[in-house]
Design a protein around this motif. Structure first.
Motif, PDB file in Angstrom:
ATOM      1  N   SER A   1       0.838  -1.190   0.000  1.00  0.00           N
ATOM      2  CA  SER A   1       0.000   0.000   0.000  1.00  0.00           C
ATOM      3  C   SER A   1       0.878   1.247   0.000  1.00  0.00           C
ATOM      4  CB  SER A   1      -0.913  -0.003   1.220  1.00  0.00           C
ATOM      5  OG  SER A   1      -0.170   0.145   2.412  1.00  0.00           O
ATOM      6  N   LEU A   2       0.262   2.377  -0.267  1.00  0.00           N
ATOM      7  CA  LEU A   2       0.986   3.641  -0.302  1.00  0.00           C
ATOM      8  C   LEU A   2       1.567   3.976   1.060  1.00  0.00           C
ATOM      9  CD1 LEU A   2       1.844   6.164  -1.830  1.00  0.00           C
ATOM     10  CD2 LEU A   2      -0.379   7.191  -1.259  1.00  0.00           C
ATOM     11  N   LEU A   3       0.812   3.659   2.138  1.00  0.00           N
ATOM     12  CA  LEU A   3       1.288   3.945   3.481  1.00  0.00           C
ATOM     13  C   LEU A   3       2.524   3.117   3.798  1.00  0.00           C
ATOM     14  CD1 LEU A   3       0.967   5.293   6.216  1.00  0.00           C
ATOM     15  CD2 LEU A   3      -0.623   3.463   6.883  1.00  0.00           C
ATOM     16  N   GLN A   4       2.519   1.840   3.402  1.00  0.00           N
ATOM     17  CA  GLN A   4       3.673   0.984   3.655  1.00  0.00           C
ATOM     18  C   GLN A   4       4.903   1.455   2.888  1.00  0.00           C
ATOM     19  OE1 GLN A   4       1.986  -2.820   2.563  1.00  0.00           O
ATOM     20  NE2 GLN A   4       1.619  -3.385   4.706  1.00  0.00           N
ATOM     21  N   GLU A   5       4.692   1.891   1.646  1.00  0.00           N
ATOM     22  CA  GLU A   5       5.804   2.389   0.835  1.00  0.00           C
ATOM     23  C   GLU A   5       6.383   3.662   1.442  1.00  0.00           C
ATOM     24  OE1 GLU A   5       4.444   2.902  -3.118  1.00  0.00           O
ATOM     25  OE2 GLU A   5       4.221   0.759  -3.524  1.00  0.00           O
ATOM     26  N   THR A   6       5.493   4.525   1.918  1.00  0.00           N
ATOM     27  CA  THR A   6       5.956   5.774   2.546  1.00  0.00           C
ATOM     28  C   THR A   6       6.741   5.484   3.813  1.00  0.00           C
ATOM     29  OG1 THR A   6       4.021   6.955   1.682  1.00  0.00           O
ATOM     30  CG2 THR A   6       5.212   7.980   3.512  1.00  0.00           C
ATOM     31  N   THR A   7       6.237   4.546   4.616  1.00  0.00           N
ATOM     32  CA  THR A   7       6.922   4.169   5.853  1.00  0.00           C
ATOM     33  C   THR A   7       8.295   3.581   5.560  1.00  0.00           C
ATOM     34  OG1 THR A   7       4.800   3.723   6.942  1.00  0.00           O
ATOM     35  CG2 THR A   7       6.771   2.775   7.944  1.00  0.00           C
ATOM     36  N   MET A   8       8.364   2.714   4.544  1.00  0.00           N
ATOM     37  CA  MET A   8       9.636   2.088   4.202  1.00  0.00           C
ATOM     38  C   MET A   8      10.620   3.128   3.682  1.00  0.00           C
ATOM     39  SD  MET A   8      11.146  -0.726   4.412  1.00  0.00           S
ATOM     40  CE  MET A   8      12.779  -1.296   3.965  1.00  0.00           C
ATOM     41  N   THR A   9      10.131   4.089   2.906  1.00  0.00           N
ATOM     42  CA  THR A   9      11.008   5.147   2.398  1.00  0.00           C
ATOM     43  C   THR A   9      11.572   5.982   3.543  1.00  0.00           C
ATOM     44  OG1 THR A   9       9.760   5.268   0.323  1.00  0.00           O
ATOM     45  CG2 THR A   9      11.126   7.170   0.900  1.00  0.00           C
ATOM     46  N   GLU A  10      10.723   6.309   4.485  1.00  0.00           N
ATOM     47  CA  GLU A  10      11.174   7.081   5.650  1.00  0.00           C
ATOM     48  C   GLU A  10      12.187   6.284   6.457  1.00  0.00           C
ATOM     49  OE1 GLU A  10       9.390   9.119   9.745  1.00  0.00           O
ATOM     50  OE2 GLU A  10       8.029   8.292   8.227  1.00  0.00           O
ATOM     51  N   PHE A  11      11.923   5.002   6.639  1.00  0.00           N
ATOM     52  CA  PHE A  11      12.841   4.143   7.385  1.00  0.00           C
ATOM     53  C   PHE A  11      14.195   4.078   6.689  1.00  0.00           C
ATOM     54  CE2 PHE A  11      14.847   0.042   8.141  1.00  0.00           C
ATOM     55  CZ  PHE A  11      14.839  -0.037   9.527  1.00  0.00           C
ATOM     56  N   SER A  12      14.196   3.876   5.388  1.00  0.00           N
ATOM     57  CA  SER A  12      15.450   3.764   4.626  1.00  0.00           C
ATOM     58  C   SER A  12      16.236   5.066   4.679  1.00  0.00           C
ATOM     59  CB  SER A  12      15.153   3.382   3.175  1.00  0.00           C
ATOM     60  OG  SER A  12      14.511   2.133   3.105  1.00  0.00           O
ATOM     61  N   ARG A  13      15.551   6.170   4.576  1.00  0.00           N
ATOM     62  CA  ARG A  13      16.221   7.469   4.619  1.00  0.00           C
ATOM     63  C   ARG A  13      16.852   7.710   5.992  1.00  0.00           C
ATOM     64  NH1 ARG A  13      12.382  10.205   2.791  1.00  0.00           N
ATOM     65  NH2 ARG A  13      11.404  10.790   4.769  1.00  0.00           N
ATOM     66  N   THR A  14      16.109   7.414   7.049  1.00  0.00           N
ATOM     67  CA  THR A  14      16.645   7.598   8.391  1.00  0.00           C
ATOM     68  C   THR A  14      17.804   6.644   8.653  1.00  0.00           C
ATOM     69  OG1 THR A  14      14.434   8.229   9.165  1.00  0.00           O
ATOM     70  CG2 THR A  14      16.059   7.681  10.841  1.00  0.00           C
ATOM     71  N   ALA A  15      17.690   5.414   8.172  1.00  0.00           N
ATOM     72  CA  ALA A  15      18.760   4.432   8.352  1.00  0.00           C
ATOM     73  C   ALA A  15      20.039   4.894   7.662  1.00  0.00           C
ATOM     74  CB  ALA A  15      18.326   3.073   7.815  1.00  0.00           C
ATOM     75  N   GLN A  70      13.819   7.584  16.052  1.00  0.00           N
ATOM     76  CA  GLN A  70      12.945   7.766  14.900  1.00  0.00           C
ATOM     77  C   GLN A  70      12.956   6.530  14.006  1.00  0.00           C
ATOM     78  OE1 GLN A  70      14.487  11.326  13.081  1.00  0.00           O
ATOM     79  NE2 GLN A  70      13.663  12.680  14.675  1.00  0.00           N
ATOM     80  N   LEU A  71      14.118   5.892  13.914  1.00  0.00           N
ATOM     81  CA  LEU A  71      14.240   4.682  13.104  1.00  0.00           C
ATOM     82  C   LEU A  71      13.361   3.572  13.669  1.00  0.00           C
ATOM     83  CD1 LEU A  71      15.882   3.665  10.620  1.00  0.00           C
ATOM     84  CD2 LEU A  71      17.490   2.664  12.255  1.00  0.00           C
ATOM     85  N   ALA A  72      13.374   3.437  14.994  1.00  0.00           N
ATOM     86  CA  ALA A  72      12.543   2.407  15.628  1.00  0.00           C
ATOM     87  C   ALA A  72      11.062   2.695  15.408  1.00  0.00           C
ATOM     88  CB  ALA A  72      12.858   2.340  17.116  1.00  0.00           C
ATOM     89  N   GLU A  73      10.693   3.963  15.457  1.00  0.00           N
ATOM     90  CA  GLU A  73       9.290   4.337  15.284  1.00  0.00           C
ATOM     91  C   GLU A  73       8.815   4.147  13.847  1.00  0.00           C
ATOM     92  OE1 GLU A  73       9.338   8.342  16.595  1.00  0.00           O
ATOM     93  OE2 GLU A  73       9.496   7.854  18.739  1.00  0.00           O
ATOM     94  N   SER A  74       9.727   4.320  12.878  1.00  0.00           N
ATOM     95  CA  SER A  74       9.338   4.212  11.464  1.00  0.00           C
ATOM     96  C   SER A  74       9.574   2.814  10.898  1.00  0.00           C
ATOM     97  CB  SER A  74      10.125   5.233  10.631  1.00  0.00           C
ATOM     98  OG  SER A  74      11.525   4.956  10.671  1.00  0.00           O
ATOM     99  N   GLN A  75      10.018   1.878  11.740  1.00  0.00           N
ATOM    100  CA  GLN A  75      10.274   0.522  11.249  1.00  0.00           C
ATOM    101  C   GLN A  75       8.966  -0.129  10.807  1.00  0.00           C
ATOM    102  OE1 GLN A  75      12.733  -2.102  13.745  1.00  0.00           O
ATOM    103  NE2 GLN A  75      11.218  -3.714  13.387  1.00  0.00           N
ATOM    104  N   PRO A  76       8.911  -0.630   9.571  1.00  0.00           N
ATOM    105  CA  PRO A  76       7.682  -1.277   9.078  1.00  0.00           C
ATOM    106  C   PRO A  76       7.337  -2.505   9.912  1.00  0.00           C
ATOM    107  CG  PRO A  76       9.167  -0.753   7.263  1.00  0.00           C
ATOM    108  CD  PRO A  76       9.940  -0.535   8.530  1.00  0.00           C
TER     109      PRO A  76
END
Length: 248
Positions: A1-15, A70-76
């Motif tokens: 879903s779009l929400l999952q993709e957005t979450t994963m993008t945020e996680f990858s960027r923060t990582a 933030q990484l822990a919070e954005s982890q899918p």
């Protein structure tokens, strides 16, 4: 879903940001370790560079700790790969933070040694005796200038020591936050708690050293007042001698 993709993008960027920061921390700690080898022989310039790098590294460590949260919070949810990546970054950060803390402790020891040496150097100095009146005008001025310079140097060292103690306390706080984040990982928690206890001892010792340095500074100021009074007495004697000669 779009929400999952957005979450994963945020996680990858923060990582990616966390990984870059950890690499910078490793490089900074390595540079500080090399500086500590030569700091006692290279003069105040290198010591000042070490203080600045150490303070900057502490700020970077605080920022990285925040980003790890933030990484822990954005982890899918349910993504085992993301979980492993976060835990790896967390473990790498813990290790570099431990190395940074070791450098901080060594730097604190060096600062304390410098304060103790400055105090000892001043304590062994003697005030001019009653028979050392000749040429006293010039020597008194020189002594007062030297005393002023030593007081300024001591104040700089005290300021640096306070900043260092503040930075050590900040790292102690980061370790506590990490312990909260990884409470389910007993081995890491034990290591982190050990660092917290050791840091508390360092801060207590440093505070006592600053108290002693403050006592030394007050003694140095009293010595300046005594020198000034000696100068006034000598001046009065000279005026009396001149007045007697003129009257004769």
């Amino acid at each position: 879903s779009l929400l999952q993709e957005t979450t994963m993008t945020e996680f990858s960027r923060t990582a990616a940001v966390v990984a870059t920061n950890i690499q910078k921390l490793v490089q900074n700690v390595s540079s500080m370790q090399r500086m500590l080898v030569h700091v006692d022989t290279q003069g105040e310039g290198l010591r000042q560079q070490l203080r600045q790098l150490q303070h900057y590294t502490g700020q970077l460590a605080r920022d990285t700790a925040t980003q790890l949260k933030q990484l822990a919070e954005s982890q899918p949810a349910g993504d085992s790969g993301a979980k492993l990546q976060r835990e790896r970054l967390q473990d790498e950060f813990t290790r570099v933070l431990d190395n940074f803390q070791r450098v901080q402790r060594e730097a604190a020891d060096r600062e304390r040694e410098g304060l103790a040496a400055a105090k000892q150097d001043t304590e062994v100095e003697k005030l001019p005796g009653p028979g050392e009146v000749q040429g006293m005008g010039q020597s008194r001025t020189q002594i007062m200038l030297e005393e002023e310079e030593k007081i300024n140097q001591l104040q700089d060292r005290e300021k640096s020591m306070r900043q260092l103690e503040s930075d050590i306390t900040d790292v102690n706080t980061i370790f506590k936050d990490l312990a909260t984040m990884v409470h389910e990982q007993g081995d890491i928690v034990d290591s982190i708690e050990s660092n917290i206890e050791s840091t508390s001892v360092q801060v207590t010792t440093g505070t006592e050293q600053l108290r002693q340095a403050s006592v030394y500074q007050n003694k140095a100021r009293r010595k300046k007042i005594i020198l000034a009074l000696i100068g006034l007495v000598i001046l009065a004697i000279l005026i009396a001698i001149i007045a007697t000669q003129v009257s004769n």
